[in-house]
Design an enzyme around this catalytic site. Structure first.
Site, PDB file in Angstrom:
ATOM      1  N   LYS A 177      13.872  -2.037   5.869  1.00 48.75           N
ATOM      2  CA  LYS A 177      13.013  -2.871   6.657  1.00 48.75           C
ATOM      3  C   LYS A 177      12.149  -3.724   5.791  1.00 48.75           C
ATOM      4  O   LYS A 177      11.423  -3.337   4.755  1.00 48.75           O
ATOM      5  CB  LYS A 177      12.195  -2.004   7.509  1.00 48.75           C
ATOM      6  N   LYS A 225       8.091  11.449   7.798  1.00 53.63           N
ATOM      7  CA  LYS A 225       6.768  11.258   6.862  1.00 53.63           C
ATOM      8  C   LYS A 225       6.508  12.443   6.048  1.00 53.63           C
ATOM      9  O   LYS A 225       5.992  12.427   5.095  1.00 53.63           O
ATOM     10  CB  LYS A 225       5.653  10.985   7.914  1.00 53.63           C
ATOM     11  N   LYS A 255       5.162  -3.073   4.948  1.00 49.39           N
ATOM     12  CA  LYS A 255       3.866  -3.429   5.069  1.00 49.39           C
ATOM     13  C   LYS A 255       3.485  -3.049   3.737  1.00 49.39           C
ATOM     14  O   LYS A 255       2.353  -3.559   3.134  1.00 49.39           O
ATOM     15  CB  LYS A 255       3.047  -2.516   6.060  1.00 49.39           C
TER      16      LYS A 255
END
Ligand code: TRP
Length: 339
Positions: A204, A122, A207
């Site tokens: 992936k 991150k 979201k």
């Protein structure tokens, strides 16, 4: 008929998990994790939190945090977490999380937190916002788990390292004082393969996917679900077989198998004489059929904000009672004056 309890004296094990209200939950989140949560109440005492305190470690607007939080809370009920049989609550409604998080900071080594893969990733992604909260994230997560003396923590495999750190912290505290925290065990669901983007089956299903064409969101309308599946990226031959060099078809087979509760081999068999177009349509229909009742239940819950707030309050009260028992013990053991 009532289920026969053959050992009523044995206490039920406790499950804790949480999910952050960032982005929009996807079919991948559902198939890989959320789908199993509702049913666990048959066997365990379950607590589930919307981890809103964790959501501010990344940049998020107030309006977005508020809407995402309500949406996720309602969605968790809609996917099958019955608030009467589970303790469902907002993390920020139980002040013990922030308090224990602070206390546990003092039993976590800088070097341990610095090694966390998620922190490193991150930080790389948002180099202009490497805040201390992001660094401290796994310590708050340890507090979430330890407050409830959880035995089992269902998580995605990317969170296993955080559960390990939680155990390290708990062990250190227990050794310095006396046994205080139960040692939790992280558990990655065996079934429920990892689901990839329909637009790029090597990434992936996210979201917060750019234009949303690769991600099917749990709350998508049937026509959007169908459109996304029909446009799913596949490969150039025409065999419906799972293999390493066919990531698109493999992903669709995994999705179909998970949705129908069958093996990938059974799914391959079912489509051995189909072409890609018919296959994609069928997978889309299976997804739309699974998600339709969830969306309908969700929409009903969102029509009454007052009732939703009542459910949040009731959940927080039940969670608080358990959490404060642990927190009080911790304060006392460290040597705080309690009056
Ligand atoms: N970090 C978890 C995730 O991103 C969410 C989370 C917060 C969590 N607190 C937790 C998961 C405690 C399990 C237990 O998925």
């Amino acid at each position: 008929m009532e289920a026969v309890q053959n050992n009523e004296a044995a206490p039920r094990k406790r499950v804790f998990s949480a999910i952050k209200p960032t982005g929009n939950p996807t079919l991948g989140n559902y198939v890989g994790a959320m789908k199993y949560w509702g049913g666990m109440a048959d066997e365990y005492d379950c607590l589930y939190a919307v981890a809103d305190l964790h959501a501010i470690t990344v940049n998020i607007e107030p309006k977005e945090l508020r809407e995402n939080s309500k949406r996720l809370f309602a969605l968790l009920i809609a996917i099958g977490i019955d608030p009467d049989r589970n303790v469902l609550f907002m993390q920020s409604h139980v002040s013990a999380h922030a308090e224990l998080g602070w206390l546990l900071n003092n039993y976590t080594m800088f070097g341990e937190a610095r090694r966390m893969t998620q922190f490193k990733e991150k930080s790389k992604k948002a180099p202009d916002n490497i805040n201390v909260g992001l660094f401290d994230y796994p310590v708050l997560m340890a507090a979430d788990i330890l407050l409830y003396q959880a035995d089992i923590v269902p998580v995605g495999d990317d969170q296993m390292q955080h559960v390990e750190l939680c155990r390290t912290i708990a062990q250190r505290f227990n050794n310095k004082y006396s046994p205080t925290f139960k040692m939790p065990e992280g558990r990655v669901p065996k079934s429920g393969a990892r689901i990839y983007s329909l637009a790029d089956p090597t990434a992936k299903m996210g979201k917060s996917d750019g234009d949303g064409s690769g991600s099917v969101f749990i709350l998508d309308k049937p026509e959007d679900i169908m459109r996304k599946f029909k446009r799913a990226v596949t490969d150039c031959d025409s065999k419906i077989k799972a293999s390493k060099d066919k990531p698109g078809i493999t992903n669709l087979l995994n999705i179909y198998a998970s949705l129908c509760g069958i093996t990938v081999a059974a799914a391959e068999k079912e489509f051995e004489n189909s072409d890609y177009a018919a296959f994609k349509t069928r997978v889309g229909e299976a997804a739309a059929e699974t998600l339709r009742p969830i969306r309908e239940k969700y929409e009903a819950l969102r029509r009454d904000d007052v009732a939703l707030a009542e459910l949040m309050k009731a959940g927080a009260e039940r969670a608080s009672r358990i959490a404060h028992r642990t927190l009080e013990k911790v304060y006392k053991k460290i040597g705080f004056v309690r009056v």
